[in-house]
Scaffold this motif. Structure first.
Motif, mmCIF file in Angstrom:
data_model
loop_
_atom_site.group_PDB
_atom_site.id
_atom_site.type_symbol
_atom_site.label_atom_id
_atom_site.label_comp_id
_atom_site.label_asym_id
_atom_site.label_seq_id
_atom_site.Cartn_x
_atom_site.Cartn_y
_atom_site.Cartn_z
ATOM 1 N N ARG A 43 0.832 -1.208 0.000
ATOM 2 C CA ARG A 43 0.000 0.000 0.000
ATOM 3 C C ARG A 43 0.865 1.256 0.000
ATOM 4 O O ARG A 43 0.585 2.233 -0.693
ATOM 5 N N MET A 44 1.935 1.225 0.815
ATOM 6 C CA MET A 44 2.844 2.375 0.877
ATOM 7 C C MET A 44 3.495 2.621 -0.483
ATOM 8 O O MET A 44 3.632 3.769 -0.919
ATOM 9 N N SER A 45 3.883 1.557 -1.147
ATOM 10 C CA SER A 45 4.504 1.686 -2.473
ATOM 11 C C SER A 45 3.519 2.301 -3.461
ATOM 12 O O SER A 45 3.878 3.194 -4.236
ATOM 13 N N LYS A 46 2.269 1.833 -3.441
ATOM 14 C CA LYS A 46 1.249 2.379 -4.336
ATOM 15 C C LYS A 46 0.985 3.854 -4.016
ATOM 16 O O LYS A 46 0.847 4.670 -4.926
ATOM 17 N N THR A 49 3.848 5.949 -5.314
ATOM 18 C CA THR A 49 3.738 6.118 -6.761
ATOM 19 C C THR A 49 2.663 7.150 -7.087
ATOM 20 O O THR A 49 2.871 8.035 -7.924
ATOM 21 N N GLN A 50 1.530 7.041 -6.403
ATOM 22 C CA GLN A 50 0.434 7.984 -6.629
ATOM 23 C C GLN A 50 0.862 9.398 -6.230
ATOM 24 O O GLN A 50 0.566 10.362 -6.940
ATOM 25 N N LEU A 51 1.556 9.512 -5.112
ATOM 26 C CA LEU A 51 2.028 10.818 -4.652
ATOM 27 C C LEU A 51 2.990 11.424 -5.662
ATOM 28 O O LEU A 51 2.911 12.621 -5.976
ATOM 29 N N SER A 52 3.874 10.621 -6.198
ATOM 30 C CA SER A 52 4.816 11.094 -7.211
ATOM 31 C C SER A 52 4.067 11.604 -8.432
ATOM 32 O O SER A 52 4.393 12.666 -8.981
ATOM 33 N N GLN A 53 3.049 10.879 -8.871
ATOM 34 C CA GLN A 53 2.246 11.291 -10.027
ATOM 35 C C GLN A 53 1.509 12.597 -9.726
ATOM 36 O O GLN A 53 1.460 13.492 -10.572
ATOM 37 N N LEU A 54 0.966 12.708 -8.519
ATOM 38 C CA LEU A 54 0.255 13.934 -8.140
ATOM 39 C C LEU A 54 1.203 15.132 -8.105
ATOM 40 O O LEU A 54 0.823 16.244 -8.488
#
Length: 117
Positions: A43-46, A49-54
């Protein structure tokens, strides 16, 4: 003596059995905790990744916003310039009307296709 040895052996076997059960329980708890940990790490990895995209999206939006802000400023300056030119043109027209009285009487003919003016 044999009876005493059997009794000690039985007690040792029973103690070993208890220890093996405890080891099994601890291993089961460990395995469950490991699964939970793996799920949390996934979950942390996902989320990472989502935070990086945002962050990338935010950066792009901020860049677009800055470009839009600069464009708005350029347009504001252009509008101000046009307004000044309009005021100056109106003064020139008014000055010409005062200087040349015939302009007022011929005003309807200005801008007519095929006309004199």
């Amino acid at each position: 003596a044999i009876e005493a040895a059997k009794k000690v052996l039985d007690e040792a076997n029973e103690a070993e059995s208890d220890k093996q059960m405890k080891v099994g329980e601890v291993k089961a708890k460990y395995d469950e905790a490991k699964l939970d940990l793996d799920a949390i790490e996934d979950r942390m990895s996902k989320c990472s990744t989502q935070l990086s995209q945002l962050k990338k999206e935010k950066s792009a939006i901020e860049k677009e916003m800055e470009t839009t802000r600069l464009e708005a400023k350029k347009l504001s300056v252009a509008v101000g310039k046009i307004q000044k030119e309009q005021v100056n043109a109106e003064r020139v027209v008014e000055s010409l009307r005062k200087k040349h009285a015939w302009i007022k009487s011929e005003e309807g003919a200005f801008g007519v296709a095929g006309g004199d003016y």
